[in-house]
Design a protein around this motif. Sequence first.
Motif, PDB file in Angstrom:
ATOM      1  N   ALA A  23       0.925  -1.253   0.020  1.00 35.81           N
ATOM      2  CA  ALA A  23      -0.118   0.118   0.095  1.00 35.81           C
ATOM      3  C   ALA A  23       0.965   1.138   0.102  1.00 35.81           C
ATOM      4  N   ASN A  24       2.192   1.034   0.371  1.00 36.99           N
ATOM      5  CA  ASN A  24       2.936   2.176   0.307  1.00 36.99           C
ATOM      6  C   ASN A  24       4.188   2.047  -0.468  1.00 36.99           C
ATOM      7  N   LEU A  25       3.794   2.583  -1.994  1.00 38.44           N
ATOM      8  CA  LEU A  25       4.740   2.352  -2.996  1.00 38.44           C
ATOM      9  C   LEU A  25       6.396   2.822  -2.779  1.00 38.44           C
ATOM     10  N   ASP A  26       6.194   3.922  -2.097  1.00 40.93           N
ATOM     11  CA  ASP A  26       7.626   4.629  -1.914  1.00 40.93           C
ATOM     12  C   ASP A  26       8.392   3.466  -1.050  1.00 40.93           C
ATOM     13  N   LEU A  27       7.764   2.902   0.136  1.00 38.67           N
ATOM     14  CA  LEU A  27       8.625   2.205   0.886  1.00 38.67           C
ATOM     15  C   LEU A  27       8.746   0.629   0.313  1.00 38.67           C
ATOM     16  N   TYR A  28       7.892   0.185  -0.766  1.00 39.13           N
ATOM     17  CA  TYR A  28       7.791  -0.862  -1.367  1.00 39.13           C
ATOM     18  C   TYR A  28       9.132  -0.695  -2.419  1.00 39.13           C
ATOM     19  N   TYR A  29       9.368   0.075  -2.969  1.00 44.06           N
ATOM     20  CA  TYR A  29      10.251   0.511  -4.081  1.00 44.06           C
ATOM     21  C   TYR A  29      11.514   0.671  -3.278  1.00 44.06           C
TER      22      TYR A  29
END
Length: 54
Positions: A23-29
């Motif tokens: 849900a948190n793409l910044d953290l995922y990437y």
Amino acid sequence: MPPPVITVKEVVELISSSPKLRANLDLYYFALDHIRDKTTREIFMSIPKDMQVW
């Protein structure tokens, strides 16, 4: 006996299995960027599951 090889695929599957992380793409990437390094992958996979804080 050599230690088991921890593949990028294994870690990506683990990271991708977290709904909060996805849900948190910044953290995922951010996480994906850091697992490219073999040592970082090994450290991450060595952390007990209940302590793997995103």
